[in-house]
Design a protein around this motif. Sequence first.
Motif, PDB file in Angstrom:
ATOM      1  N   ARG A 226       0.827  -1.208   0.000  1.00 21.82           N
ATOM      2  CA  ARG A 226       0.000   0.000   0.000  1.00 21.82           C
ATOM      3  C   ARG A 226       0.861   1.258   0.000  1.00 21.82           C
ATOM      4  O   ARG A 226       0.547   2.239  -0.673  1.00 21.82           O
ATOM      5  CB  ARG A 226      -0.945  -0.031   1.211  1.00 21.82           C
ATOM      6  CG  ARG A 226      -1.908  -1.230   1.187  1.00 21.82           C
ATOM      7  CD  ARG A 226      -3.007  -1.084   2.223  1.00 21.82           C
ATOM      8  NE  ARG A 226      -2.499  -1.142   3.581  1.00 21.82           N
ATOM      9  CZ  ARG A 226      -2.289  -2.255   4.266  1.00 21.82           C
ATOM     10  NH1 ARG A 226      -2.543  -3.433   3.690  1.00 21.82           N
ATOM     11  NH2 ARG A 226      -1.842  -2.235   5.498  1.00 21.82           N
ATOM     12  N   ARG A 227       1.980   1.226   0.749  1.00 14.32           N
ATOM     13  CA  ARG A 227       2.880   2.377   0.759  1.00 14.32           C
ATOM     14  C   ARG A 227       3.527   2.584  -0.602  1.00 14.32           C
ATOM     15  O   ARG A 227       3.621   3.713  -1.100  1.00 14.32           O
ATOM     16  CB  ARG A 227       3.971   2.203   1.820  1.00 14.32           C
ATOM     17  CG  ARG A 227       3.487   2.300   3.252  1.00 14.32           C
ATOM     18  CD  ARG A 227       4.663   2.538   4.189  1.00 14.32           C
ATOM     19  NE  ARG A 227       5.693   1.509   4.029  1.00 14.32           N
ATOM     20  CZ  ARG A 227       5.747   0.377   4.735  1.00 14.32           C
ATOM     21  NH1 ARG A 227       4.802   0.116   5.629  1.00 14.32           N
ATOM     22  NH2 ARG A 227       6.719  -0.495   4.561  1.00 14.32           N
ATOM     23  N   SER A 228       3.977   1.501  -1.225  1.00 20.82           N
ATOM     24  CA  SER A 228       4.633   1.611  -2.528  1.00 20.82           C
ATOM     25  C   SER A 228       3.658   2.098  -3.593  1.00 20.82           C
ATOM     26  O   SER A 228       4.030   2.861  -4.492  1.00 20.82           O
ATOM     27  CB  SER A 228       5.212   0.259  -2.936  1.00 20.82           C
ATOM     28  OG  SER A 228       6.264  -0.120  -2.085  1.00 20.82           O
ATOM     29  N   TRP A 229       2.413   1.651  -3.491  1.00 25.06           N
ATOM     30  CA  TRP A 229       1.405   2.119  -4.447  1.00 25.06           C
ATOM     31  C   TRP A 229       1.244   3.633  -4.382  1.00 25.06           C
ATOM     32  O   TRP A 229       1.232   4.319  -5.409  1.00 25.06           O
ATOM     33  CB  TRP A 229       0.069   1.424  -4.175  1.00 25.06           C
ATOM     34  CG  TRP A 229      -1.047   1.944  -5.041  1.00 25.06           C
ATOM     35  CD1 TRP A 229      -1.937   2.933  -4.742  1.00 25.06           C
ATOM     36  CD2 TRP A 229      -1.358   1.516  -6.367  1.00 25.06           C
ATOM     37  NE1 TRP A 229      -2.790   3.153  -5.774  1.00 25.06           N
ATOM     38  CE2 TRP A 229      -2.463   2.290  -6.796  1.00 25.06           C
ATOM     39  CE3 TRP A 229      -0.835   0.557  -7.229  1.00 25.06           C
ATOM     40  CZ2 TRP A 229      -3.043   2.131  -8.057  1.00 25.06           C
ATOM     41  CZ3 TRP A 229      -1.414   0.393  -8.486  1.00 25.06           C
ATOM     42  CH2 TRP A 229      -2.502   1.172  -8.882  1.00 25.06           C
ATOM     43  N   LYS A 230       1.148   4.155  -3.174  1.00 27.02           N
ATOM     44  CA  LYS A 230       0.982   5.605  -3.014  1.00 27.02           C
ATOM     45  C   LYS A 230       2.212   6.358  -3.504  1.00 27.02           C
ATOM     46  O   LYS A 230       2.100   7.415  -4.154  1.00 27.02           O
ATOM     47  CB  LYS A 230       0.707   5.939  -1.546  1.00 27.02           C
ATOM     48  CG  LYS A 230       0.428   7.428  -1.305  1.00 27.02           C
ATOM     49  CD  LYS A 230       0.044   7.699   0.135  1.00 27.02           C
ATOM     50  CE  LYS A 230      -0.288   9.178   0.340  1.00 27.02           C
ATOM     51  NZ  LYS A 230      -0.658   9.461   1.752  1.00 27.02           N
ATOM     52  N   ARG A 231       3.398   5.818  -3.220  1.00 22.23           N
ATOM     53  CA  ARG A 231       4.638   6.480  -3.625  1.00 22.23           C
ATOM     54  C   ARG A 231       4.787   6.511  -5.151  1.00 22.23           C
ATOM     55  O   ARG A 231       5.198   7.531  -5.715  1.00 22.23           O
ATOM     56  CB  ARG A 231       5.833   5.764  -3.002  1.00 22.23           C
ATOM     57  CG  ARG A 231       7.165   6.424  -3.329  1.00 22.23           C
ATOM     58  CD  ARG A 231       8.280   5.926  -2.428  1.00 22.23           C
ATOM     59  NE  ARG A 231       8.543   4.497  -2.596  1.00 22.23           N
ATOM     60  CZ  ARG A 231       8.228   3.565  -1.712  1.00 22.23           C
ATOM     61  NH1 ARG A 231       7.621   3.907  -0.571  1.00 22.23           N
ATOM     62  NH2 ARG A 231       8.511   2.300  -1.928  1.00 22.23           N
ATOM     63  N   HIS A 232       4.416   5.454  -5.826  1.00 20.11           N
ATOM     64  CA  HIS A 232       4.633   5.376  -7.275  1.00 20.11           C
ATOM     65  C   HIS A 232       3.444   5.864  -8.092  1.00 20.11           C
ATOM     66  O   HIS A 232       3.618   6.296  -9.236  1.00 20.11           O
ATOM     67  CB  HIS A 232       4.965   3.935  -7.680  1.00 20.11           C
ATOM     68  CG  HIS A 232       6.317   3.485  -7.240  1.00 20.11           C
ATOM     69  ND1 HIS A 232       7.481   3.856  -7.882  1.00 20.11           N
ATOM     70  CD2 HIS A 232       6.708   2.705  -6.199  1.00 20.11           C
ATOM     71  CE1 HIS A 232       8.524   3.317  -7.276  1.00 20.11           C
ATOM     72  NE2 HIS A 232       8.080   2.621  -6.241  1.00 20.11           N
ATOM     73  N   HIS A 233       2.247   5.813  -7.511  1.00 23.14           N
ATOM     74  CA  HIS A 233       1.063   6.210  -8.272  1.00 23.14           C
ATOM     75  C   HIS A 233       0.423   7.495  -7.755  1.00 23.14           C
ATOM     76  O   HIS A 233      -0.515   8.002  -8.387  1.00 23.14           O
ATOM     77  CB  HIS A 233       0.033   5.073  -8.258  1.00 23.14           C
ATOM     78  CG  HIS A 233       0.483   3.858  -9.011  1.00 23.14           C
ATOM     79  ND1 HIS A 233       0.276   3.685 -10.357  1.00 23.14           N
ATOM     80  CD2 HIS A 233       1.162   2.756  -8.600  1.00 23.14           C
ATOM     81  CE1 HIS A 233       0.795   2.522 -10.744  1.00 23.14           C
ATOM     82  NE2 HIS A 233       1.330   1.938  -9.693  1.00 23.14           N
ATOM     83  N   GLY A 234       0.887   7.987  -6.613  1.00 21.04           N
ATOM     84  CA  GLY A 234       0.403   9.257  -6.106  1.00 21.04           C
ATOM     85  C   GLY A 234      -1.015   9.230  -5.589  1.00 21.04           C
ATOM     86  O   GLY A 234      -1.676  10.277  -5.533  1.00 21.04           O
ATOM     87  N   GLU A 235      -1.505   8.085  -5.198  1.00 23.82           N
ATOM     88  CA  GLU A 235      -2.871   7.994  -4.670  1.00 23.82           C
ATOM     89  C   GLU A 235      -2.947   6.922  -3.597  1.00 23.82           C
ATOM     90  O   GLU A 235      -2.122   6.003  -3.552  1.00 23.82           O
ATOM     91  CB  GLU A 235      -3.856   7.673  -5.799  1.00 23.82           C
ATOM     92  CG  GLU A 235      -3.538   6.420  -6.558  1.00 23.82           C
ATOM     93  CD  GLU A 235      -4.416   6.232  -7.793  1.00 23.82           C
ATOM     94  OE1 GLU A 235      -4.683   5.057  -8.129  1.00 23.82           O
ATOM     95  OE2 GLU A 235      -4.816   7.230  -8.401  1.00 23.82           O
ATOM     96  N   VAL A 236      -3.917   7.057  -2.732  1.00 22.98           N
ATOM     97  CA  VAL A 236      -4.096   6.100  -1.643  1.00 22.98           C
ATOM     98  C   VAL A 236      -4.619   4.777  -2.201  1.00 22.98           C
ATOM     99  O   VAL A 236      -5.429   4.759  -3.137  1.00 22.98           O
ATOM    100  CB  VAL A 236      -5.083   6.666  -0.594  1.00 22.98           C
ATOM    101  CG1 VAL A 236      -5.383   5.621   0.480  1.00 22.98           C
ATOM    102  CG2 VAL A 236      -4.512   7.932   0.029  1.00 22.98           C
TER     103      VAL A 236
END
Length: 398
Positions: A226-236
């Motif tokens: 979940r953290r990596s998703w937000k970091r790379h995609h800019g969304e929660v």
Amino acid sequence: MEANQQPPDAILAGEEPPLFRRARRSFTAPLAAGLLLLTCALLLWPWLRWRARPPSRWRVAIVDKTVPHEDRREHASLIWALNHAKVPAPGGAKEWLAARDYLGYRPEKRQGEAITPQALAGAGLIYIADTYGVYRADLAGKTVGKTGLDYSERVYGGLEESEVAALEAHVRGGGALVAEFNTFASPTVGAARARAEALLGLRWSGWSGRWFEDLADEGDVPAWARRSWKRHHGEVWAHQGPGYLLVNEDSRVEVLREGTEVAQGGLRLVTPAAPDPLLRDVERDLAFRYWFDVVAASEGSEELARYQWSALPAGLEVLRKAGLPARFPAIVRASRAPLRLYFAGDFADNQLNRGPYWLAGWPRAIRAISADDRDPGAASFYWGYYLPLLRTLFASSP
């Protein structure tokens, strides 16, 4: 009227003559005994058939470095298959035991074992079930079989270059090697990884993936995803429902949701219509729903089966942007003699209740019951693919 004759009015009243009664008893007693013997024979027959089978000629050693808990789920189903195939247990034991018969981490002792030539001595086939390892968060967990869902310090795991050298020596000496996810991926790095890839006749892309029954389940989906998703995609992270998490070693993550990016049962394990003899009894096309890695077969290696995405247009775009193929090897054979085989998935890892291994026909019966590949418990994969593959392997000549 004679004493043993029934009065006509008694016969008309429906009373059974003594002569008939004696005849019925003389007939029904043997019939009941015969039915009892037949029932016992039918119940004993599967066991007798299994007992009559000749033992396998393979001598197997298991490597499993990912044993944080005493359920030994990374190799427990392999143990069942070895017992069912009558592969001789180490040291002349009566049967294989998951808690005893492997080389790796011992949770009851909190210590790990190294792969050495001495530890592999006497084995004709080495089966590497998992080398990912054990981490602090795994040991701190209070739920048996539940590993940590976030990064933590490694206690034990990965392949060392000296251990790969021991495996290479085993193969050079004519020994067979079967390995599966996660053998050469993180935490194995550098020369150890390169040599392991060469030994297994493939190259890892850096991508791995896993199916989740519900992408919104924080008790199952790792926190780091979940953290990596937000970091790379800019969304929660807001994904929900069944789908696949794809993660690269460089921390990139992608998601393929069933019904949006892929069809139901989105990743298919496909075997050719005219399969290699090793796969003659497996299901030809079924959903694969656990951990897998995206690999490419090296020159000279054979792809015996493949994964194939049932991707929708949105999914094809995700794969294209990530540089991921729509199909890639599921089983790679680097050589036939000695056998070197790689399963690009966590084939042995499951929590099924497998039942008695000492009954011939038991797997076929359970396979028929588990034919629905929508089963998230992976029963259809174990009984319809993994076990038939292993049975054929262990029935072959070393």
